[in-house]
Design a protein around this motif. Structure first.
Motif, PDB file in Angstrom:
ATOM      1  N   SER A  20       0.837  -1.189   0.000  1.00  0.00           N
ATOM      2  CA  SER A  20       0.000   0.000   0.000  1.00  0.00           C
ATOM      3  C   SER A  20       0.876   1.244   0.000  1.00  0.00           C
ATOM      4  O   SER A  20       1.079   1.874   1.028  1.00  0.00           O
ATOM      5  CB  SER A  20      -0.905   0.008   1.229  1.00  0.00           C
ATOM      6  N   LEU A  23      -0.320   7.614  -1.585  1.00  0.00           N
ATOM      7  CA  LEU A  23      -0.763   8.280  -2.804  1.00  0.00           C
ATOM      8  C   LEU A  23       0.267   9.312  -3.243  1.00  0.00           C
ATOM      9  O   LEU A  23       0.902   9.966  -2.410  1.00  0.00           O
ATOM     10  CB  LEU A  23      -2.110   8.973  -2.582  1.00  0.00           C
ATOM     11  N   TRP A  90       3.685   7.470 -15.141  1.00  0.00           N
ATOM     12  CA  TRP A  90       2.241   7.574 -15.304  1.00  0.00           C
ATOM     13  C   TRP A  90       1.898   7.453 -16.782  1.00  0.00           C
ATOM     14  O   TRP A  90       2.661   7.869 -17.639  1.00  0.00           O
ATOM     15  CB  TRP A  90       1.730   8.913 -14.773  1.00  0.00           C
ATOM     16  N   ARG A 109      -2.808   7.198 -15.158  1.00  0.00           N
ATOM     17  CA  ARG A 109      -2.773   6.073 -14.208  1.00  0.00           C
ATOM     18  C   ARG A 109      -1.333   5.641 -13.959  1.00  0.00           C
ATOM     19  O   ARG A 109      -0.499   5.684 -14.850  1.00  0.00           O
ATOM     20  CB  ARG A 109      -3.549   4.884 -14.758  1.00  0.00           C
ATOM     21  N   ASP A 112      -2.303   1.302  -9.261  1.00  0.00           N
ATOM     22  CA  ASP A 112      -3.697   1.445  -8.834  1.00  0.00           C
ATOM     23  C   ASP A 112      -4.077   2.893  -8.552  1.00  0.00           C
ATOM     24  O   ASP A 112      -5.151   3.170  -8.040  1.00  0.00           O
ATOM     25  CB  ASP A 112      -3.977   0.577  -7.607  1.00  0.00           C
ATOM     26  N   GLN A 113      -3.202   3.835  -8.891  1.00  0.00           N
ATOM     27  CA  GLN A 113      -3.484   5.245  -8.646  1.00  0.00           C
ATOM     28  C   GLN A 113      -3.968   5.944  -9.917  1.00  0.00           C
ATOM     29  O   GLN A 113      -3.528   5.633 -11.014  1.00  0.00           O
ATOM     30  CB  GLN A 113      -2.258   5.959  -8.099  1.00  0.00           C
ATOM     31  N   VAL A 134      -5.938  12.905  -6.805  1.00  0.00           N
ATOM     32  CA  VAL A 134      -5.209  11.634  -6.876  1.00  0.00           C
ATOM     33  C   VAL A 134      -5.933  10.668  -5.964  1.00  0.00           C
ATOM     34  O   VAL A 134      -6.214  10.980  -4.803  1.00  0.00           O
ATOM     35  CB  VAL A 134      -3.738  11.780  -6.426  1.00  0.00           C
ATOM     36  N   LEU A 135      -6.256   9.477  -6.496  1.00  0.00           N
ATOM     37  CA  LEU A 135      -6.973   8.494  -5.718  1.00  0.00           C
ATOM     38  C   LEU A 135      -6.620   7.092  -6.171  1.00  0.00           C
ATOM     39  O   LEU A 135      -5.976   6.901  -7.194  1.00  0.00           O
ATOM     40  CB  LEU A 135      -8.481   8.740  -5.823  1.00  0.00           C
ATOM     41  N   ARG A 136      -7.038   6.131  -5.384  1.00  0.00           N
ATOM     42  CA  ARG A 136      -6.841   4.718  -5.733  1.00  0.00           C
ATOM     43  C   ARG A 136      -8.037   4.227  -6.490  1.00  0.00           C
ATOM     44  O   ARG A 136      -9.159   4.544  -6.189  1.00  0.00           O
ATOM     45  CB  ARG A 136      -6.665   3.880  -4.482  1.00  0.00           C
ATOM     46  N   ARG A 137      -7.779   3.392  -7.491  1.00  0.00           N
ATOM     47  CA  ARG A 137      -8.855   2.752  -8.282  1.00  0.00           C
ATOM     48  C   ARG A 137      -8.700   1.265  -8.205  1.00  0.00           C
ATOM     49  O   ARG A 137      -7.676   0.715  -8.310  1.00  0.00           O
ATOM     50  CB  ARG A 137      -8.776   3.170  -9.743  1.00  0.00           C
TER      51      ARG A 137
END
Length: 137
Positions: A20, A23, A90, A109, A112-113, A134-137
């Motif tokens: 993990s 971010l 990215w 992307r 997973d970000q 910015v987030l997790r997908r």
């Protein structure tokens, strides 16, 4: 036997924690300053679209709104972010690219970000607004 069980449990927690990664901190467009919702109805509509179409209500707090002095064209913004992001691994997500006359969106992307970006020039306030999340997908 118990110490072996504890060692395996500890190892499992360590492996999970390593998977993990925090971010990413998104780059900020040059001379951009923090803006607040309510400054511009057009910027508010842009943030609402970003929330509804890409980020989602549960992660709406991930959106940061900025004001950029002057009239900065979408192509300039997109090139700045593409240069910064793609040089560090990215990749652009063409499915989330929307280039409109008033509001434009793009996303990149990395694992997973997801970094999502929105842009609008508001003639009524004379400012260009950017929203970045910015987030997790």
């Amino acid at each position: 036997m118990i110490s072996r069980f504890l060692a395996l449990t500890l190892l499992a927690f360590l492996v999970a924690a390593c998977g993990s990664a925090p971010l990413a901190e998104p780059p900020v467009y040059p001379d951009a300053t923090a803006a607040s919702q309510g400054e511009s109805p057009l910027a508010d509509a842009m943030v609402s679209g970003l929330t509804a179409e890409i980020v989602g209500e549960q992660q709406a707090s991930a959106i940061r709104l900025f004001r950029v002095p002057g009239s900065i064209a979408w192509e300039q913004v997109k090139q700045f972010y593409a240069g910064r992001l793609e040089s560090s691994g990215w990749r652009a997500d063409g499915r989330l690219l929307v280039e409109g006359d008033t509001i434009s969106y793009a996303a990149w992307r990395n694992g997973d970000q997801l970094l999502a970006l929105a842009h609008t020039e508001d003639a009524s306030t004379g400012a260009t607004y950017l929203a970045v999340a910015v987030l997790r997908r």
